[in-house]
Motif scaffolding. Sequence first.
Motif, PDB file in Angstrom:
ATOM      1  N   ILE A 229       0.838  -1.194   0.000  1.00 41.93           N
ATOM      2  CA  ILE A 229       0.000   0.000   0.000  1.00 41.93           C
ATOM      3  C   ILE A 229       0.881   1.255   0.000  1.00 41.93           C
ATOM      4  CG2 ILE A 229      -1.863  -1.206   1.191  1.00 41.93           C
ATOM      5  CD1 ILE A 229      -1.045   0.298   3.755  1.00 41.93           C
ATOM      6  N   GLU A 230       0.274   2.390  -0.296  1.00 49.38           N
ATOM      7  CA  GLU A 230       0.936   3.701  -0.173  1.00 49.38           C
ATOM      8  C   GLU A 230       2.279   3.783  -0.901  1.00 49.38           C
ATOM      9  OE1 GLU A 230      -0.668   6.223   1.311  1.00 49.38           O
ATOM     10  OE2 GLU A 230      -2.334   4.906   1.826  1.00 49.38           O
ATOM     11  N   VAL A 231       2.303   3.442  -2.186  1.00 49.75           N
ATOM     12  CA  VAL A 231       3.546   3.486  -2.965  1.00 49.75           C
ATOM     13  C   VAL A 231       3.950   4.939  -3.235  1.00 49.75           C
ATOM     14  CG1 VAL A 231       4.622   2.857  -5.156  1.00 49.75           C
ATOM     15  CG2 VAL A 231       3.080   1.259  -4.003  1.00 49.75           C
ATOM     16  N   ALA A 232       5.235   5.239  -3.067  1.00 48.03           N
ATOM     17  CA  ALA A 232       5.728   6.614  -3.247  1.00 48.03           C
ATOM     18  C   ALA A 232       7.232   6.599  -3.504  1.00 48.03           C
ATOM     19  CB  ALA A 232       5.419   7.447  -2.003  1.00 48.03           C
ATOM     20  N   PRO A 233       7.775   7.678  -4.061  1.00 52.09           N
ATOM     21  CA  PRO A 233       9.225   7.750  -4.314  1.00 52.09           C
ATOM     22  C   PRO A 233      10.018   8.091  -3.066  1.00 52.09           C
ATOM     23  CG  PRO A 233       8.177   9.754  -5.080  1.00 52.09           C
ATOM     24  CD  PRO A 233       7.069   8.843  -4.642  1.00 52.09           C
ATOM     25  N   GLU A 234      11.244   7.579  -3.003  1.00 49.49           N
ATOM     26  CA  GLU A 234      12.210   7.945  -1.984  1.00 49.49           C
ATOM     27  C   GLU A 234      13.260   8.850  -2.619  1.00 49.49           C
ATOM     28  OE1 GLU A 234      11.885   3.755   0.496  1.00 49.49           O
ATOM     29  OE2 GLU A 234      13.776   4.287  -0.459  1.00 49.49           O
ATOM     30  N   GLY A 235      13.915   9.662  -1.786  1.00 48.54           N
ATOM     31  CA  GLY A 235      14.873  10.602  -2.344  1.00 48.54           C
ATOM     32  C   GLY A 235      16.186  10.678  -1.596  1.00 48.54           C
ATOM     33  N   ILE A 236      17.246  10.958  -2.347  1.00 47.12           N
ATOM     34  CA  ILE A 236      18.519  11.378  -1.769  1.00 47.12           C
ATOM     35  C   ILE A 236      18.314  12.819  -1.319  1.00 47.12           C
ATOM     36  CG2 ILE A 236      20.956  11.857  -2.246  1.00 47.12           C
ATOM     37  CD1 ILE A 236      20.648   9.811  -4.615  1.00 47.12           C
ATOM     38  N   ALA A 237      18.565  13.114  -0.052  1.00 46.66           N
ATOM     39  CA  ALA A 237      18.324  14.455   0.471  1.00 46.66           C
ATOM     40  C   ALA A 237      19.603  15.284   0.478  1.00 46.66           C
ATOM     41  CB  ALA A 237      17.748  14.383   1.884  1.00 46.66           C
ATOM     42  N   LEU A 238      19.461  16.534   0.090  1.00 48.21           N
ATOM     43  CA  LEU A 238      20.566  17.495   0.085  1.00 48.21           C
ATOM     44  C   LEU A 238      20.101  18.786   0.750  1.00 48.21           C
ATOM     45  CD1 LEU A 238      20.265  16.349  -3.229  1.00 48.21           C
ATOM     46  CD2 LEU A 238      22.676  16.900  -2.986  1.00 48.21           C
ATOM     47  N   ARG A 239      21.050  19.540   1.276  1.00 50.32           N
ATOM     48  CA  ARG A 239      20.692  20.838   1.819  1.00 50.32           C
ATOM     49  C   ARG A 239      20.135  21.730   0.709  1.00 50.32           C
ATOM     50  NH1 ARG A 239      25.099  19.102   4.712  1.00 50.32           N
ATOM     51  NH2 ARG A 239      26.592  19.828   3.138  1.00 50.32           N
TER      52      ARG A 239
END
Length: 280
Positions: A229-239
Amino acid sequence: MRARIFAIATAFLLAACGSSTTTPPSGTAKVTPPPNSALFTAGTLTIGSDVSYPPQEFFPEGSTTPDGFDIDLGKAMAKEMGLGFAVVNTPFDGIIPALNSKKFDIMISAMTITDARKTAVDFIPYFVAGESFVVAKNSTLNLTKLEDLCGHKVAAESGTAELDEANGLNKAGAACANNKVKVTSFQKDTEALVELKKGNVEVHFTDSPVAAYEVLKDSSNLKLSGGIIEVAPEGIALRKNDAALADPIKAAFEMMKSDGSYAAVLAKWNVSDGDITKAS
């Protein structure tokens, strides 16, 4: 997807509570790296990650060296830029403040991209995942939606959307207001799994790649209940607005996609269904 909720919190003193591992640079850079002045450690890409989330980031049994899909992704990006690689192990509920306090260069830790988080950091989408329910092998539960958790004992990791969603079911007027979910939270996702194995809870509510990995590793005692359920993208986080880091990181990830190393890392960890290039 580490479907995690970002709450602004005091940054952790990572030198005290974190750990790191470093590999030297190898090979020829395909992508121009950030200037040393932009890096936490000159000549090294240092990532922040909560190393308690197999198969994306974890310590193999008996080892103090982080491993997993996210770790290998970071290593591969560092290699594209001819940099060494280091990991700072950081509790998830403080990882965004730590990034913005420059305790490491970037964050790769199965973080779902949300509007709230985009006000605090910039993201490069790199993976797609959802949420799943892990139960005991002999369980008769058939959980296909969040509302099916009503009345059941559920374990989830602190700071995650799974925890927030389970607690949200108990609010006045919500689906489980009259038959509450019995929710227990844990600092580490692996601790939530232990509670399920002990029989203290009925459900471990976690991200779909993590759930699949748990069942793969212990299929005699665990199984999935229902689908994803609740499929969504993940991200590399940057300032935010940190072009000195963001531009080389974006270029390195694009190079990984074009030279096949991104697909190879996905395949190694059996998570090719999370390929961001195939997301609709």
